[in-house]
Write a protein that holds these residues in place. Structure first.
Motif, PDB file in Angstrom:
ATOM      1  N   ARG A 225       0.968  -1.255   0.141  1.00  0.00           N
ATOM      2  CA  ARG A 225      -0.167  -0.068   0.046  1.00  0.00           C
ATOM      3  C   ARG A 225       0.921   1.200   0.022  1.00  0.00           C
ATOM      4  NH1 ARG A 225      -3.278  -0.400   4.938  1.00  0.00           N
ATOM      5  NH2 ARG A 225      -4.658  -2.151   4.047  1.00  0.00           N
ATOM      6  N   ASP A 226       1.886   1.387   0.837  1.00  0.00           N
ATOM      7  CA  ASP A 226       2.883   2.359   0.739  1.00  0.00           C
ATOM      8  C   ASP A 226       3.446   2.550  -0.371  1.00  0.00           C
ATOM      9  OD1 ASP A 226       2.024   2.831   3.517  1.00  0.00           O
ATOM     10  OD2 ASP A 226       3.738   1.986   4.255  1.00  0.00           O
ATOM     11  N   LEU A 227       4.177   1.496  -1.163  1.00  0.00           N
ATOM     12  CA  LEU A 227       4.912   1.599  -2.243  1.00  0.00           C
ATOM     13  C   LEU A 227       3.769   2.088  -3.400  1.00  0.00           C
ATOM     14  CD1 LEU A 227       6.882  -1.622  -2.183  1.00  0.00           C
ATOM     15  CD2 LEU A 227       7.628   0.530  -2.228  1.00  0.00           C
ATOM     16  N   TYR A 228       2.537   1.595  -3.206  1.00  0.00           N
ATOM     17  CA  TYR A 228       1.555   2.099  -4.250  1.00  0.00           C
ATOM     18  C   TYR A 228       1.097   3.554  -4.204  1.00  0.00           C
ATOM     19  CZ  TYR A 228      -3.069   2.538  -6.335  1.00  0.00           C
ATOM     20  OH  TYR A 228      -4.167   2.994  -7.055  1.00  0.00           O
ATOM     21  N   GLU A 229       0.983   3.773  -2.964  1.00  0.00           N
ATOM     22  CA  GLU A 229       0.492   5.304  -2.809  1.00  0.00           C
ATOM     23  C   GLU A 229       1.699   6.292  -3.097  1.00  0.00           C
ATOM     24  OE1 GLU A 229      -2.165   6.669  -1.587  1.00  0.00           O
ATOM     25  OE2 GLU A 229      -3.248   4.980  -1.284  1.00  0.00           O
ATOM     26  N   SER A 230       2.869   5.789  -3.332  1.00  0.00           N
ATOM     27  CA  SER A 230       3.871   6.593  -3.584  1.00  0.00           C
ATOM     28  C   SER A 230       4.141   6.869  -5.024  1.00  0.00           C
ATOM     29  CB  SER A 230       5.315   6.223  -3.019  1.00  0.00           C
ATOM     30  OG  SER A 230       5.722   5.034  -4.093  1.00  0.00           O
TER      31      SER A 230
ATOM     32  N   GLU B  33      15.935   0.132  -1.758  1.00  0.00           N
ATOM     33  CA  GLU B  33      15.920  -0.553  -3.368  1.00  0.00           C
ATOM     34  C   GLU B  33      14.314  -0.456  -3.966  1.00  0.00           C
ATOM     35  OE1 GLU B  33      19.708  -3.443  -3.769  1.00  0.00           O
ATOM     36  OE2 GLU B  33      18.129  -4.040  -2.582  1.00  0.00           O
ATOM     37  N   ALA B  34      13.567  -1.001  -2.943  1.00  0.00           N
ATOM     38  CA  ALA B  34      12.246  -1.298  -3.312  1.00  0.00           C
ATOM     39  C   ALA B  34      11.502   0.186  -3.612  1.00  0.00           C
ATOM     40  CB  ALA B  34      11.331  -1.785  -2.406  1.00  0.00           C
ATOM     41  N   GLU B  35      11.909   1.195  -2.818  1.00  0.00           N
ATOM     42  CA  GLU B  35      11.211   2.553  -3.148  1.00  0.00           C
ATOM     43  C   GLU B  35      11.985   3.312  -4.174  1.00  0.00           C
ATOM     44  OE1 GLU B  35      10.188   3.365   1.541  1.00  0.00           O
ATOM     45  OE2 GLU B  35      11.934   4.545   0.639  1.00  0.00           O
ATOM     46  N   ALA B  36      13.113   2.717  -4.716  1.00  0.00           N
ATOM     47  CA  ALA B  36      13.593   3.415  -6.029  1.00  0.00           C
ATOM     48  C   ALA B  36      13.013   2.716  -7.107  1.00  0.00           C
ATOM     49  CB  ALA B  36      15.257   3.444  -6.004  1.00  0.00           C
ATOM     50  N   LEU B  37      12.783   1.441  -6.999  1.00  0.00           N
ATOM     51  CA  LEU B  37      12.418   0.649  -8.083  1.00  0.00           C
ATOM     52  C   LEU B  37      10.997   1.118  -8.362  1.00  0.00           C
ATOM     53  CD1 LEU B  37      14.268  -2.674  -7.314  1.00  0.00           C
ATOM     54  CD2 LEU B  37      14.419  -1.537  -9.457  1.00  0.00           C
ATOM     55  N   MET B  38      10.016   1.318  -7.389  1.00  0.00           N
ATOM     56  CA  MET B  38       8.758   1.504  -7.669  1.00  0.00           C
ATOM     57  C   MET B  38       8.382   2.450  -8.600  1.00  0.00           C
ATOM     58  SD  MET B  38       5.614   0.140  -6.583  1.00  0.00           S
ATOM     59  CE  MET B  38       4.954   0.414  -8.266  1.00  0.00           C
ATOM     60  N   PRO B  39       8.833   3.900  -8.717  1.00  0.00           N
ATOM     61  CA  PRO B  39       8.501   4.941  -9.650  1.00  0.00           C
ATOM     62  C   PRO B  39       9.266   4.401 -11.097  1.00  0.00           C
ATOM     63  CG  PRO B  39      10.059   5.674  -8.154  1.00  0.00           C
ATOM     64  CD  PRO B  39       9.745   4.331  -7.593  1.00  0.00           C
ATOM     65  N   GLU B  40      10.312   3.623 -11.012  1.00  0.00           N
ATOM     66  CA  GLU B  40      10.605   3.261 -12.337  1.00  0.00           C
ATOM     67  C   GLU B  40       9.957   2.392 -13.159  1.00  0.00           C
ATOM     68  OE1 GLU B  40      13.494   4.060 -14.204  1.00  0.00           O
ATOM     69  OE2 GLU B  40      14.537   5.345 -12.538  1.00  0.00           O
ATOM     70  N   LEU B  41       9.328   1.169 -12.406  1.00  0.00           N
ATOM     71  CA  LEU B  41       8.399   0.313 -12.795  1.00  0.00           C
ATOM     72  C   LEU B  41       7.052   0.922 -13.273  1.00  0.00           C
ATOM     73  CD1 LEU B  41       8.802  -2.704 -10.517  1.00  0.00           C
ATOM     74  CD2 LEU B  41       9.900  -2.364 -12.776  1.00  0.00           C
ATOM     75  N   ALA B  42       6.708   2.082 -12.476  1.00  0.00           N
ATOM     76  CA  ALA B  42       5.515   2.646 -12.937  1.00  0.00           C
ATOM     77  C   ALA B  42       5.494   3.655 -13.849  1.00  0.00           C
ATOM     78  CB  ALA B  42       4.856   3.217 -11.593  1.00  0.00           C
ATOM     79  N   TYR B  43       6.704   4.362 -14.178  1.00  0.00           N
ATOM     80  CA  TYR B  43       6.768   5.472 -15.132  1.00  0.00           C
ATOM     81  C   TYR B  43       8.242   5.681 -15.759  1.00  0.00           C
ATOM     82  CZ  TYR B  43       6.561  10.425 -16.134  1.00  0.00           C
ATOM     83  OH  TYR B  43       6.633  11.593 -16.872  1.00  0.00           O
ATOM     84  N   GLY B  44       9.113   5.560 -14.833  1.00  0.00           N
ATOM     85  CA  GLY B  44      10.492   5.997 -15.278  1.00  0.00           C
ATOM     86  C   GLY B  44      10.914   5.054 -16.340  1.00  0.00           C
ATOM     87  N   LEU B  45      10.951   3.702 -16.292  1.00  0.00           N
ATOM     88  CA  LEU B  45      11.621   2.805 -17.289  1.00  0.00           C
ATOM     89  C   LEU B  45      10.897   3.044 -18.520  1.00  0.00           C
ATOM     90  CD1 LEU B  45      12.348  -0.464 -15.290  1.00  0.00           C
ATOM     91  CD2 LEU B  45      13.863   1.060 -16.514  1.00  0.00           C
ATOM     92  N   THR B  46       9.431   3.077 -18.677  1.00  0.00           N
ATOM     93  CA  THR B  46       8.925   3.411 -19.922  1.00  0.00           C
ATOM     94  C   THR B  46       9.198   4.451 -20.650  1.00  0.00           C
ATOM     95  OG1 THR B  46       7.016   2.169 -18.842  1.00  0.00           O
ATOM     96  CG2 THR B  46       6.745   3.275 -21.108  1.00  0.00           C
ATOM     97  N   LYS B  47       9.488   5.514 -19.815  1.00  0.00           N
ATOM     98  CA  LYS B  47       9.948   6.966 -20.364  1.00  0.00           C
ATOM     99  C   LYS B  47      11.452   6.851 -21.071  1.00  0.00           C
ATOM    100  CE  LYS B  47       9.157  11.613 -19.180  1.00  0.00           C
ATOM    101  NZ  LYS B  47       8.176  12.675 -18.666  1.00  0.00           N
ATOM    102  N   LYS B  48      12.138   6.182 -20.258  1.00  0.00           N
ATOM    103  CA  LYS B  48      13.448   6.049 -20.816  1.00  0.00           C
ATOM    104  C   LYS B  48      13.531   5.228 -22.132  1.00  0.00           C
ATOM    105  CE  LYS B  48      14.840   6.451 -16.434  1.00  0.00           C
ATOM    106  NZ  LYS B  48      15.228   5.786 -15.155  1.00  0.00           N
ATOM    107  N   VAL B  49      12.919   4.015 -21.997  1.00  0.00           N
ATOM    108  CA  VAL B  49      12.960   3.013 -22.942  1.00  0.00           C
ATOM    109  C   VAL B  49      12.363   3.805 -24.255  1.00  0.00           C
ATOM    110  CG1 VAL B  49      12.043   0.890 -23.997  1.00  0.00           C
ATOM    111  CG2 VAL B  49      12.975   1.110 -21.556  1.00  0.00           C
TER     112      VAL B  49
END
Lengths: 470, 470, 470
Positions: free
Chosen positions: B18-23, B446-462
């Motif tokens: 829930r915390d990761l998702y909320e972020s 690590e989990a907190e850094a990965l969460m926005p990457e999976l939700a948004y950052g990686l797609t934007k870069k790729v």
């Protein structure tokens, strides 16, 4: 080590996992198959530096860095001609530290993290900022007597460490250790791919060495077979328990002696083609199984890898550069001849590995759950991981049972990671058994009896170190 | 939306999920690949009615109704000749509502349920009794300005929406949007299957259009290649980030220019056979990769589907009727030529998708974990689901790492489902990361850094929208 | 039975699983496919002894003992010639008890454990020490009226029990039961492999019997087809609901009548080859489907097994000795002709099983989620297990939905294990639904509606016992 690493979130499962793990965590380690080097233990000189110990020899590590665009040259990976980019190994370590976040969630990342904690006894996280600090710390360790190869072997509580060597490999390092009076048990595993794969560019050269080492005439097929028999004996005399076969396909097929000899002669003349290579490999698996029924070496098959997928990297840097990619593999039809001939032989054991997980429930577990000689090696290579080990157990145990699989086999080339790898396997098994217990599938008594078998006992029996499987 | 949808039962994992998702739940949505239509946003007229918005264009929905015996005619699916059963769209909606229980436990069922809740803001459950009530409710919504295409784009917090268009597709709707001054970013993806697949019945017609659009002479192979290059430029000028290739097999193979030209000429004369089609497709993948190294378009491959499996439905109703069935797919050998040629090229990115989950651990993760250019697209189509996404992450991350996969790609043709689809992916990723955290595999950092990457950052870069992958 | 066997550790999931399970655990059992014998119920004499009831007929059991080196002779498995090692069945039981630990974590081990508890009403654990105690206990039970076949059927709350019989099988035991006035419903399933597989050594003999039983001239292909039609009617008159086809491959292909007749004639002359066998099998699947559209028998396909993999055991002991090993299987292309011809026929149902789990998400769920006639049978054989059932549901439901799968089918030859097998399936389904509920994927109402369908309702509808699927 994190006291609860890998254990399930559920408090009851976790409690049981912890108890099971505690009951076996101090058992000795058996490493019956891997890629460390006998020379280290013969010479027992300190390892050079952190980079050459941890990064350069380990394609699990540099392949991931390469995959995000870091060149092999900047990692000072040696080229085929022996040359190597100039530079400071510390710079390679800094690159590694900077990009260590790429390993989040991977077994390699976890091995490194826990290896730093337990072997190098530091809690400093590996990242760009701490790169030099950690480099200096490890470098200082390596200068300490406690970090020499033999000391590591002893500290790791190893009971057996098997290297992997070609038929034409000179065993003098092993002999040297045997003569040295040191108590460590460093044995070779007989991997004759260097002389059974007639498609290898170095085949003739290897045959020549095999002839020299054995005094047999390898110009004839029968001489070649005699040489193999003698060589197996040489390995056995140094404690060897097993053979290993890194074949493209697990196809097994017996040729007539005449046909086998004809292909062999063709190959000597440089006239064997791909089809010859395939059928000769299939025949040699039959011959190796037959010799195992005679001399008792446990036969291992590691099939199904497309080696050196990246041609230009292979041309420049050679093999074992991270570009080995699995392919689909078939066992039911391919192993039929071998299993029909030797699968019920009382003096034969065949340990089969796979990188094609689709064969776990469909082929391998049904075969191992039937043929007395056949056992399944643990989750291999890319699947030697948290999820990979779970998938393996969840897929094979219901059909093959626990007693048709071997215990853990680390298959590593990274010496300092050995205790961590075993620890991971023991933790994951403990959690797996705890789950089955809490769900009523195993009784507590069953789980407690299985735990030391998975951690130690089965491996010892399978690899002929003690006890009997049947 | 249910605050805990998809989250694990375990209270500690749930809390962390829930915390990761909320972020990250309010981060913008990137939709770099899908099947919505530019016309909707150019015209910005209201959608017709609930049935034609939700049921008729979505084969995920009508295939399931069909599977339990409801005819395509009774669902008013248009026939190939453009005709369509007469009747009231409300009757189709009633049928859908009556049989909505068939979707229990399926992603489609969940998308609809949550779409009603969050987009149409109603908690009334969809069933036979409520059919009219919901139809009227949605119908009223559609007449509201807030439900026009551009308003939906804005409400959904979309930052990018890519349509998918053939090389011979007229881009005037996209131009229209670009000229309109509207801030929405509707870009095309270049999918040249219409002109690279010489086996298509409409190939010659498409070639003709391609010639017209580019002024190139598509009667020659070199003219054809020039036309493709120009067309890619046209797409790029409208914001295009990527190409897409819906090939039968991912086989890649470079022909000599002469051989390629010969097949092309044969095809123009209607004399190319199945083998020609196959080898030409393999060659065109090489050409498309080469052009990508020049113009920077991200190359996507979606292989391995047996299209239009039900011949009589295809004859009457045409394609995209739910009868596309996956087949086994091979990547290690098939992608070798392409990866050897361009897999380490600094200006190339290849995103590979699959419907054959057996290739996750065996082929795709090892390839992506080695070649700098290769990335894995997320769980696709049938596997864009709770279990499918879990299997994907559990299978590929340990070998490829998190940074060799792209973030979520919705691939939808159902515009109102877009936010729900992204939300599901974000929830499932949050739960996945929370699990790894609670089991000690990832640190909280690590989990907190990965969460926005999976939700948004990686797609934007790729997809070249910002930042760099390497 | 352990009140929480198989239920998840999480207390909320467990609570819900228990509630769902309680709501259906007493529903009657439907066994529409299996390998028990009508003779048992016709004669209704006591079973001989524990060994011959539990061990000798069950290759699930003796294959595991064999795999750890216990010979088939020492287990008194009958040889092909009818002979059998002399000795006391009690000795076999003792061996079984001694090695029962090999079954830890396997479905067979759990079936036996729970069968002892619930059918033989004893909590004594099976091990070497208790071997005689348990033997005597079961032996005493068998002498009791309550343990005769008809009593077991009634105690087990069976509503339907289908045997499996060849086309040339004499149905007199079934007729005998029908005439007896006993209320039990023992029906045959029509499995014409004995006459449709022209490669069988006993084919001509079976054809002869088929001719006799039907009065048709099986010397001609049209006579053969007439005989099959008549035989299907005979089976239907005894309550038969379904056919079954144990083909090597699920390939379906319609020959011209002339070509089919030519192959048939070749086969009569002993001149058909492997290719003929294959194509004839493919044609016969088309014919069987066609007949099903006429007479309404549900068609089942069980493909993809390499039978009798161990040639020397087959030569000595015959088939069904545990050496049947699955092979890779393909459905998308192989079933195309059949599904194109009959997949939307209103009077046709096709239930497909597999041992190749890779086809669950890739081929079977997409096919079943499209074609009205096609349904998926449950996890089969080696996968009729805790993990196997979980993988099945997790793989197929998201794409095919719950209503394109059948409920549980036990497929057993071990009569006393039937209630336990159904109970396991019900427990595992309850836990699965509870999970989906707690994670918000199913509403409580949906889960409560699905539970009795999975336990009873779907099977009843699929096998034409009551209600309609569409």
């Amino acid at each position: 080590m994190n006291n609860d690493l890998f254990f399930s979130p559920d408090p009851i499962v976790r409690k049981n996992a912890r108890d099971l793990y505690e009951s076996i965590k101090d058992l000795p380690l058996l490493s019956p198959h891997g890629h460390t080097e006998a020379r280290w233990f013969a010479e027992n000189t300190p390892f050079e530096n952190p980079t050459d110990l941890i990064i350069t020899p380990d394609h699990y590590i540099f392949r991931m860095l390469f995959s995000r665009g870091i060149s092999l040259d900047s990692l000072r990976i040696p080229r085929k001609d022996g040359s190597r980019m100039e530079g400071d190994p510390r710079d390679v370590w800094r690159l590694f530290a900077k990009y260590f976040y790429l390993f989040a969630g991977t077994p390699t990342g976890l091995w490194i993290r826990e290896e730093l904690r337990t072997v190098f006894e530091t809690d400093i996280p590996l990242n760009e900022k701490n790169a030099d600090l950690l480099y200096d710390h490890i470098d200082a360790c390596l200068k300490d007597e406690r970090f020499r190869p033999r000391s590591l072997y002893e500290r790791f509580n190893l009971e057996l460490l098997s290297t992997t060597n070609g038929a034409a490999y000179d065993l003098s390092w092993h002999e040297n250790i045997a003569r040295s009076g040191w108590k460590g048990c460093i044995v070779p595993c007989f991997r004759p791919d260097d002389v059974t794969d007639i498609g290898r560019p170095d085949w003739l050269k290897n045959l020549g060495k095999l002839g020299e080492l054995t005094g047999e005439n390898t110009e004839t097929f029968s001489g070649f077979l005699n040489a193999l028999r003698k060589r197996r004996e040489d390995f056995i005399n140094l404690g060897c328990n097993s053979t290993d076969h890194g074949v493209k396909s697990p196809w097994t097929h017996r040729l007539s002696e005449k046909d086998a000899a004809t292909i062999y002669t063709q190959a000597l003349r440089g006239k064997a083609d791909d089809e010859d290579q395939k059928v000769f490999a299939a025949h040699m698996l039959m011959m190796m199984a037959e010799m195992s029924t005679e001399d008792g070496l446990v036969m291992q098959i590691h099939p199904g890898v497309y080696r050196n997928h990246d041609q230009s990297v292979y041309d420049l840097y050679g093999g074992d550069r991270g570009a080995d990619i699995p392919v689909r593999c078939e066992y039911t039809r391919n192993l039929k001849e071998l299993l029909n001939a030797y699968g019920s032989h009382p003096n034969f054991k065949l340990v089969v590995y796979t990188l094609d997980e689709t064969t776990y429930t469909r082929e391998l577990a049904p075969l191992a759950g039937y043929y007395p000689a056949m056992l399944l090696g643990p989750a291999w290579w890319f699947n030697d991981s948290f999820q990979g080990m779970k998938r393996f157990k969840q897929s094979v145990v219901e059909t093959a049972g626990f007693y048709n699989i071997t215990g853990f086999v680390d298959d590593t080339r990274a010496l300092p990671s050995i205790p961590v790898r075993h620890d991971f396997s023991r933790r994951i098994d403990a959690d797996y058994l705890a789950h089955l217990m809490v769900q009523g599938i195993l009784t507590q008594q069953e789980a407690e009896a299985l735990m030391p078998e998975l951690a130690y006992g089965l491996t010892k029996k399978v690899f002929n170190r003690e006890g009997k499987l049947r």
